[in-house]
Design an enzyme around this catalytic site. Structure first.
Site, PDB file in Angstrom:
ATOM      1  N   SER A  54       0.626  -1.360   0.210  1.00  0.00           N
ATOM      2  CA  SER A  54       0.013   0.048  -0.010  1.00  0.00           C
ATOM      3  C   SER A  54       0.775   1.300  -0.044  1.00  0.00           C
ATOM      4  O   SER A  54       0.362   2.415  -0.394  1.00  0.00           O
ATOM      5  CB  SER A  54      -0.885  -0.063   1.189  1.00  0.00           C
ATOM      6  OG  SER A  54      -0.366   0.369   2.268  1.00  0.00           O
ATOM      7  N   LYS A  98       0.070   4.600   6.625  1.00  0.00           N
ATOM      8  CA  LYS A  98      -0.582   5.376   5.648  1.00  0.00           C
ATOM      9  C   LYS A  98      -0.044   6.910   5.775  1.00  0.00           C
ATOM     10  O   LYS A  98       0.635   7.434   6.803  1.00  0.00           O
ATOM     11  CB  LYS A  98      -2.139   5.388   5.901  1.00  0.00           C
ATOM     12  CG  LYS A  98      -2.704   3.855   6.017  1.00  0.00           C
ATOM     13  CD  LYS A  98      -2.589   3.532   4.430  1.00  0.00           C
ATOM     14  CE  LYS A  98      -3.251   1.928   4.520  1.00  0.00           C
ATOM     15  NZ  LYS A  98      -2.958   1.279   3.623  1.00  0.00           N
TER      16      LYS A  98
END
Length: 184
Positions: A54, A98
Site C-alpha cells: 500500500s 498510511k
C-alpha cells in the site's frame, strides 16, 4: 554466658543480608531501567516495521524498519503529508502505515479506487484524519472505511533505518493526483 550464635552462623547471616541487599538494589535498578524503556517506547520514540504494497514506492513490500515518534501525535501536530502508523478500523489488532491526506475540517478529493468514475470531495469530520496509501491501486484506506479517529494514530514515521542503502528521513508530501483544500 551462652551465645545464641556461633561465629560461623553470624558470618553466614551477615553474608546473606549483604547478598539480599545487593539483590534488592539490582532489582530496583532493573525495574527503573524497564520503566524508562517503557516510557521512551510508549511516549517518545520506537522502531516499527512497515510492510505491504500500500505504500509503494515510499516503502518496500518486504518491509522497511522505521523510527516512529509519538510526540507529534500526542500534542496534535500531525500535518498533511506525514506518514503515520495507526490502528486499523477493520482489524484493531493490526497496525497500518498510511499518509495523512486530510485533517479535521479539510476537504479531500478522493481518487477513485478503480479506474471507473471520478473522484468526489469529502469533508473530514472533527477529531478525524483522512489516511491513504501512496499506492492507490493496492491500498485499503480511508477511501474504503472513511475518516479515521485521531486517537487511533500510534505515531509519525520520520526516519527509515532499514534497508541500509535506503536510510534517511521520510519525506512529508501530498502525492500528485490528490486534491487537498484546507478550510483553516
Amino acid at each position: 554466658m551462652t551465645h545464641w550464635f556461633t561465629k560461623g552462623q553470624v558470618w553466614q547471616k551477615y553474608k546473606l543480608s549483604v547478598l539480599l541487599a545487593d539483590l534488592a538494589d539490582k532489582g530496583k535498578t532493573l525495574i527503573q531501567a524497564a520503566g524508562f524503556v517503557y516510557f521512551v517506547r510508549e511516549y517518545c520514540i520506537e522502531l516499527s516495521v512497515c510492510m505491504g504494497p500500500s505504500m509503494l514506492p515510499t516503502f518496500n513490500t518486504r518491509g522497511d524498519v522505521l523510527l516512529l515518534e509519538h510526540i507529534t501525535t500526542t500534542f496534535g501536530h500531525v500535518r498533511v503529508g506525514d506518514v503515520v502508523l495507526a490502528r486499523s478500523l477493520q482489524n484493531p489488532k493490526q497496525i497500518v502505515c498510511k499518509r495523512v491526506l486530510g485533517l479535521e475540517g479539510d476537504e479531500v478529493r478522493v481518487a477513485p479506487s478503480t479506474h471507473l468514475g471520478e473522484g468526489r470531495m469529502v469533508k473530514v469530520p472533527r477529531g478525524h484524519v483522512w489516511l491513504q496509501g501512496d499506492n492507490t491501486l493496492n491500498s485499503t484506506d480511508s477511501r474504503h472505511y472513511g475518516p479515521v479517529p485521531y486517537a487511533l494514530i500510534k505515531g509519525r514515521a520520520f526516519l527509515k533505518v532499514w534497508p541500509p542503502h535506503e536510510v534517511g528521513l521520510i519525506r512529508s508530501y501530498v502525492p500528485e493526483p490528490f486534491g487537498y483544500q484546507s478550510s483553516r
